[in-house]
Design a protein around this motif. Structure first.
Motif, PDB file in Angstrom:
ATOM      1  N   SER A 101       2.850  -8.182 -19.146  1.00 14.56           N
ATOM      2  CA  SER A 101       2.433  -6.920 -20.215  1.00 14.56           C
ATOM      3  C   SER A 101       1.152  -6.461 -19.938  1.00 14.56           C
ATOM      4  N   GLU A 102       0.806  -6.370 -18.857  1.00 13.36           N
ATOM      5  CA  GLU A 102      -0.246  -5.313 -18.656  1.00 13.36           C
ATOM      6  C   GLU A 102      -1.703  -6.224 -19.304  1.00 13.36           C
ATOM      7  N   ASP A 103      -1.478  -7.357 -19.434  1.00 12.93           N
ATOM      8  CA  ASP A 103      -2.701  -8.307 -20.068  1.00 12.93           C
ATOM      9  C   ASP A 103      -3.122  -9.125 -18.947  1.00 12.93           C
ATOM     10  N   ALA A 104      -4.608  -9.032 -18.565  1.00 12.32           N
ATOM     11  CA  ALA A 104      -5.187  -9.789 -17.558  1.00 12.32           C
ATOM     12  C   ALA A 104      -5.199 -11.367 -18.167  1.00 12.32           C
ATOM     13  N   GLU A 105      -5.834 -11.288 -19.191  1.00 10.74           N
ATOM     14  CA  GLU A 105      -6.009 -12.682 -19.905  1.00 10.74           C
ATOM     15  C   GLU A 105      -4.863 -13.437 -19.812  1.00 10.74           C
ATOM     16  N   LEU A 106      -3.569 -12.866 -20.307  1.00 11.92           N
ATOM     17  CA  LEU A 106      -2.371 -13.706 -20.142  1.00 11.92           C
ATOM     18  C   LEU A 106      -1.962 -13.938 -18.962  1.00 11.92           C
ATOM     19  N   GLN A 107      -2.284 -12.865 -17.896  1.00 15.68           N
ATOM     20  CA  GLN A 107      -2.026 -13.327 -16.504  1.00 15.68           C
ATOM     21  C   GLN A 107      -2.564 -14.403 -15.972  1.00 15.68           C
ATOM     22  N   ALA A 108      -3.891 -14.624 -16.315  1.00 15.58           N
ATOM     23  CA  ALA A 108      -4.436 -15.804 -15.844  1.00 15.58           C
ATOM     24  C   ALA A 108      -3.861 -17.115 -16.434  1.00 15.58           C
ATOM     25  N   LYS A 109      -3.601 -17.122 -17.834  1.00 14.63           N
ATOM     26  CA  LYS A 109      -2.977 -18.402 -18.268  1.00 14.63           C
ATOM     27  C   LYS A 109      -1.525 -18.458 -17.523  1.00 14.63           C
ATOM     28  N   ALA A 127      -1.625  -7.112 -13.212  1.00 22.21           N
ATOM     29  CA  ALA A 127      -2.152  -6.319 -14.218  1.00 22.21           C
ATOM     30  C   ALA A 127      -3.700  -6.180 -13.816  1.00 22.21           C
ATOM     31  N   TYR A 128      -4.200  -5.052 -14.349  1.00 20.41           N
ATOM     32  CA  TYR A 128      -5.486  -4.735 -13.959  1.00 20.41           C
ATOM     33  C   TYR A 128      -6.493  -5.337 -15.217  1.00 20.41           C
ATOM     34  N   GLY A 129      -7.778  -5.736 -14.689  1.00 15.77           N
ATOM     35  CA  GLY A 129      -8.681  -6.341 -15.781  1.00 15.77           C
ATOM     36  C   GLY A 129      -9.991  -6.083 -15.274  1.00 15.77           C
ATOM     37  N   VAL A 130     -10.771  -6.657 -15.899  1.00 15.54           N
ATOM     38  CA  VAL A 130     -12.393  -6.509 -15.686  1.00 15.54           C
ATOM     39  C   VAL A 130     -12.817  -7.692 -14.614  1.00 15.54           C
ATOM     40  N   ASN A 131     -12.180  -8.705 -14.404  1.00 11.25           N
ATOM     41  CA  ASN A 131     -12.348  -9.746 -13.320  1.00 11.25           C
ATOM     42  C   ASN A 131     -12.208  -9.161 -11.899  1.00 11.25           C
ATOM     43  N   ARG A 150       0.418  -2.986  -6.329  1.00 10.41           N
ATOM     44  CA  ARG A 150      -0.956  -2.815  -6.860  1.00 10.41           C
ATOM     45  C   ARG A 150      -1.839  -4.119  -6.002  1.00 10.41           C
ATOM     46  N   LYS A 151      -3.175  -3.790  -5.933  1.00 11.23           N
ATOM     47  CA  LYS A 151      -4.109  -4.395  -5.382  1.00 11.23           C
ATOM     48  C   LYS A 151      -5.181  -4.558  -6.179  1.00 11.23           C
ATOM     49  N   VAL A 152      -5.425  -5.808  -6.597  1.00  7.45           N
ATOM     50  CA  VAL A 152      -6.476  -5.875  -7.574  1.00  7.45           C
ATOM     51  C   VAL A 152      -7.460  -7.117  -7.093  1.00  7.45           C
ATOM     52  N   ASP A 153      -7.364  -7.750  -6.116  1.00  6.99           N
ATOM     53  CA  ASP A 153      -8.081  -8.573  -5.143  1.00  6.99           C
ATOM     54  C   ASP A 153      -8.368  -8.148  -3.829  1.00  6.99           C
ATOM     55  N   GLU A 154      -9.494  -7.768  -3.624  1.00  6.73           N
ATOM     56  CA  GLU A 154      -9.677  -7.109  -2.251  1.00  6.73           C
ATOM     57  C   GLU A 154      -9.623  -8.183  -1.180  1.00  6.73           C
ATOM     58  N   ARG A 155      -9.453  -9.564  -1.237  1.00  5.10           N
ATOM     59  CA  ARG A 155      -9.598 -10.282  -0.179  1.00  5.10           C
ATOM     60  C   ARG A 155      -8.351 -10.487   0.339  1.00  5.10           C
ATOM     61  N   GLU A 156      -7.806  -9.537   1.066  1.00  2.00           N
ATOM     62  CA  GLU A 156      -6.552  -9.148   1.888  1.00  2.00           C
ATOM     63  C   GLU A 156      -6.135 -10.731   2.805  1.00  2.00           C
ATOM     64  N   GLY A 157      -7.149 -10.882   3.135  1.00  2.00           N
ATOM     65  CA  GLY A 157      -7.001 -12.249   4.003  1.00  2.00           C
ATOM     66  C   GLY A 157      -6.458 -13.331   3.270  1.00  2.00           C
ATOM     67  N   LEU A 158      -6.692 -13.489   1.997  1.00  2.00           N
ATOM     68  CA  LEU A 158      -5.953 -14.356   1.464  1.00  2.00           C
ATOM     69  C   LEU A 158      -4.769 -13.944   0.364  1.00  2.00           C
ATOM     70  N   PHE A 159      -4.858 -12.822   0.089  1.00  2.00           N
ATOM     71  CA  PHE A 159      -3.888 -12.101  -0.694  1.00  2.00           C
ATOM     72  C   PHE A 159      -3.268 -10.945   0.116  1.00  2.00           C
ATOM     73  N   PRO A 160      -2.409 -11.151   1.208  1.00  2.00           N
ATOM     74  CA  PRO A 160      -1.999  -9.807   1.822  1.00  2.00           C
ATOM     75  C   PRO A 160      -1.282  -8.848   0.823  1.00  2.00           C
ATOM     76  N   PHE A 161      -1.494  -7.450   1.060  1.00  2.00           N
ATOM     77  CA  PHE A 161      -0.920  -6.409  -0.009  1.00  2.00           C
ATOM     78  C   PHE A 161       0.213  -5.780   0.635  1.00  2.00           C
ATOM     79  N   LEU A 162       1.335  -5.570   0.156  1.00  2.00           N
ATOM     80  CA  LEU A 162       2.433  -4.704   0.453  1.00  2.00           C
ATOM     81  C   LEU A 162       2.914  -3.765  -0.417  1.00  2.00           C
ATOM     82  N   ALA A 163       2.945  -2.635  -0.058  1.00  2.00           N
ATOM     83  CA  ALA A 163       3.454  -1.371  -1.168  1.00  2.00           C
ATOM     84  C   ALA A 163       4.267  -0.371  -0.409  1.00  2.00           C
TER      85      ALA A 163
END
Length: 332
Positions: A101-109, A127-131, A150-163
């Motif tokens: 639900s677009e909640d970055a804190e809930l996403q982490a949990k 979800a987008y967040g400050v982290n 959406r890409k929220v982590d720029e480490r695409e070697g670890l987390f490839p992005f597809l859109a």
């Protein structure tokens, strides 16, 4: 009788996440030695006993894929979740779904919980967040993970992005509006500064510049309500606008409704194009023209790539864009 301590109790007492405790129990090399010692000492202090037989029973049901979705209230993401679940089930895998639900804190949990329950890999529409590293728990667990939409982590070697190819979609839609005779085309919706907004807008900006038009951009929430209010702002500030490309179909459907209430003839003196081609496009009056992202095919490709990664150990290429097409209906 006193309750036996659980992993949650250990995590709380040690001041670490549940996933970190799980990694310690699995003797993962990803955990720092001082953290491992601290967690083990906490287990001994509170009397935690690791039930290995239960853990083995859980691990026998591997083949679980964690699917984290930013907002299932949007039919676009609901269709993707259903299509992906079907694609993975055909290959013998089950999906464990978490709506954040677009909640970055809930996403982490939710990510911590899915790691604890033994998922084999992740597919995340985040979800987008400050982290700036919201997927760090997945990295520590050493699990394959693909970011989609959406890409929220720029480490695409670890987390490839597809859109989907958002830029191409914006270009197709804006060219269509111009070719239908629109002399002033606007872009409405999407939060300012977000990468996905910039991508969907980029094709629009490219075409209006080529056609010698001054861009008109009204950013805001990607919602039906914003579409209703946004069209009032648009007509008040730019009454000459006769064509609109919306960030998504929810905005477009709101704009369509709001425009009609203002007396505009949709498809004649105001032409509207949405983005995503959700089911509601065919039920609106008039029916909504939209950029289709081919979600069933997109889900099949995501499924194929994560399973190749799991079964063959080769991470998919990053930065891929899937083709899109414009589905023309009466609103334009």
């Amino acid at each position: 009788m006193e309750r036996r301590p659980t992993i949650k109790d250990v995590a709380r007492e040690a001041g670490v996440s549940k996933s970190t405790v799980s990694l310690v129990l699995q003797k993962s090399p990803l955990v720092k030695e001082d953290t491992r010692i601290h967690v083990r000492e906490t287990m001994a202090r509170i009397g935690y006993v690791y039930n290995r037989s239960a853990a083995n029973l859980r691990s026998s049901s591997t083949g679980l894929i964690g699917l984290v979705i930013n907002d299932l209230r949007n039919p676009f993401f609901t269709e993707f979740a259903a299509s992906l679940q079907q694609a993975l089930s055909e290959q013998g895998y089950a999906v464990v779904l978490a709506n954040v639900s677009e909640d970055a804190e809930l996403q982490a949990k939710m990510i911590d919980a899915l790691i604890e329950h033994g998922v084999s890999a992740f597919i995340v529409s985040p979800a987008y967040g400050v982290n700036d590293r919201p997927l760090e728990a997945i990295a520590r667990a050493g699990l394959p993970a693909i970011q989609v939409f959406r890409k929220v982590d720029e480490r695409e070697g670890l987390f490839p992005f597809l859109a989907p190819d958002y830029q191409a979609g914006g270009r197709l839609a804006t060219l269509h509006l111009c070719d239908r005779g629109c002399r002033r085309v606007a872009f409405v919706g999407g939060l300012a500064g977000r990468a996905v907004t910039q991508e969907r807008m980029s094709g629009y900006l490219e075409v209006v510049a080529q056609r010698g038009q001054e861009p008109v951009v009204v950013t805001g929430a990607a919602s039906h309500d914003f579409g209703v209010s946004g069209v009032k702002q648009l007509m008040n500030e730019h009454p000459d606008v006769d064509g609109v490309l919306c960030f998504n179909d929810l905005v477009a459907l709101g704009l369509l409704s709001g425009g009609q209430s203002l007396g505009r003839k949709i498809g004649e003196d105001l032409r509207i194009v949405g983005f995503d081609n959700i089911e509601g496009c065919e039920q609106s009056q008039p029916q909504l023209t939209s950029v289709s992202c081919g979600i069933p095919q997109f889900a099949q490709e995501v499924s194929r790539r994560i399973l190749v990664w799991l079964n063959e150990g080769s991470a998919p290429e990053t930065g891929s864009r899937m083709s899109v097409e414009l589905v023309v209906r009466k609103s334009s």
